[in-house]
Design an enzyme around this catalytic site. Structure first.
Site: not given
Length: 461
Positions: A143, A188, A426, A419, A373
């Site tokens: 991630h 992602e 963030e 999420w 998510e």
């Protein structure tokens, strides 16, 4: 630890628009997965403790101006020390699955070779704590937090990362495979390639279009190889990978706008899923991708494919594009969203999740889809010890309604992960963007369940 008071929950869960929710948890079926998602760098803290090595994000956050308010994640949500409290909260909210990522540099401080036993022990404690509470752990292997030691050797631009990643995956599968059966290879990958190695907006902050194609290819190869290793080393594994996806709509029916939308769709939605399905890269809509052949070696075309058990989709907004001569690569630019916007400036478009589910559900090679998510950041405030976030309740209600619509129409979607469990670091937004079902006071680390958390507790009860 704050327990659910359903009197409060019912008052918090009053629909913000005065319309009752028209569906229940039972409508999704008894085998539907319900969970929340987090990632290691965003919540763990203990960044320089217990043998952990630095990641690319540790270095990136120290660069002036890269993160809002020059925030860092040295402490973050202190999940490393508070994981039991956080899992109690997750259980209180009614979720039975927990998606979290492993910090590569907490396990391999130098990226390869030497193992950090303290890092391995932490993840064993976390996994055991999940099982003790009847929560099923879902591990994400990557991630975004590449060990800095590997970035110093080329990172995702180097083909050597195929060997580094294989070593990491093999160790994790062997170490945790007896007690964890749900696995996600990458989170992602498009964001890694576009934001980390092309625009430089994310770590490691590399810029240049020439980096994009080799990074894409190495990510796609690692995605498939990671899946093969998990299938080989973890008996009974349920193996997937995740993509950030957005429906792409043309601004007008003009041929130029339609072509622009197809090009952007190839990048945002097709670029990584089609190679896994044995279809190759989507050069039909985006001829520039043909140049990826310069980074391919004999046998790579076959190595890109892997038969995943599920594909994770992560959707936050939809995109409207129009032709633009100012952007010669895409010839497309986003049109600003209209209507409700989140604190991130993203337009709220619940029907976009339905569109992306039907788009991916049309692929013959996809067995199952999981919403890995989905969520929204709003300007949350504590008042009288409570956090009322009716906009987020409306967001989840409307998006879940579209998940159910797709499922009832035969799209094989079988899970939903909100999420996020906690407000957290963030990325480039620092601590300004709050996505959590649980509010975190970063100064005191106090957790407060938001009204949206109580809404889920009631919905999932």
């Amino acid at each position: 630890m704050e327990l659910v008071d359903y009197t409060r929950a019912n008052s918090f869960c009053a629909d913000p628009e005065g319309v009752e929710t028209t569906f229940t948890r039972n409508d999704f079926g008894k085998d539907f997965y319900w969970g929340t998602a987090t990632s290691a760098f965003q919540i763990e803290g203990a960044a320089a403790d217990y043998g952990r090595g630095p990641s690319i994000w540790d270095k990136f956050t120290k660069l002036p101006g890269k993160i809002k308010n020059n925030a860092c994640a040295t402490r973050a949500c202190d999940h490393y020390h508070r994981y039991e409290e956080d899992l109690d909260l997750l259980k209180t909210l009614g979720f039975t699955s927990y998606r979290f990522s492993l910090s590569w540099s907490r396990i391999f401080p130098d990226g390869t070779g030497r193992i950090n036993p303290e890092g391995v022990a932490f993840y064993h404690r976390l996994i055991d704590a999940c099982h003790e509470r009847g929560i099923e752990p879902w591990i994400t292997l990557y991630h975004w937090d590449l060990p800095q030691a590997l970035q110093d050797r080329g990172g995702w631009e180097s083909r050597q990362i195929l060997n580094w990643f294989a070593e990491y995956v093999s160790f994790c599968a062997t170490e945790f495979g007896d007690i964890v059966k749900k696995w996600i290879v990458l989170n992602e990958p498009m964001a890694v390639a576009a934001l980390g190695y092309t625009s430089g907006l994310h770590a490691p902050g590399r810029k240049g279009l020439h980096r994009f194609l080799p990074v894409v290819h190495h990510l796609a190869l690692c995605q498939a190889e990671g899946g093969r290793l998990l299938r080989q080393l973890v008996p009974g594994a349920y193996v997937g990978t995740t993509f950030s996806c957005s429906p792409v709509l043309p601004h007008s029916p003009s041929p130029r706008d339609v072509r622009a939308a197809k090009r952007l769709d190839a990048l945002l939605n097709r670029l990584f899923v089609e190679p896994t399905l044995g279809m190759g890269y989507p050069t039909d809509a985006f001829p520039f991708l043909k140049n990826i052949r310069y980074f391919m070696k004999p046998g790579d075309a076959e190595k890109l494919a892997f038969d995943f058990d599920f594909i994770g989709l992560q959707n936050y907004f939809q995109v409207v594009v129009r032709h633009s001569w100012k952007k010669p690569l895409l010839w497309a630019e986003e049109v600003k969203p209209t209507g409700t916007r989140t604190a991130m400036g993203w337009g709220v478009a619940p029907e976009g999740l339905y569109k992306i589910l039907t788009q991916f559900g049309a692929y013959e090679g996809i067995k199952e889809l999981i919403i890995s998510e989905n969520g929204a950041a709003f300007h949350d405030e504590i008042k009288n010890g409570e956090v009322h976030d009716p906009q987020r309740i409306g967001f989840f209600r409307d998006y879940l309604e579209n998940v159910l619509r797709a499922r009832q129409e035969g799209v094989p979607v079988n899970g939903y992960f909100a999420w996020s469990l906690l407000d957290n670091f963030e990325w480039a937004e620092g601590y300004d963007a709050r996505f959590g079902l649980v509010h975190v006071d970063y100064a005191t680390q106090k957790r407060t369940i938001k009204s949206s958390g109580y809404w889920f507790a009631e919905f999932l009860a």
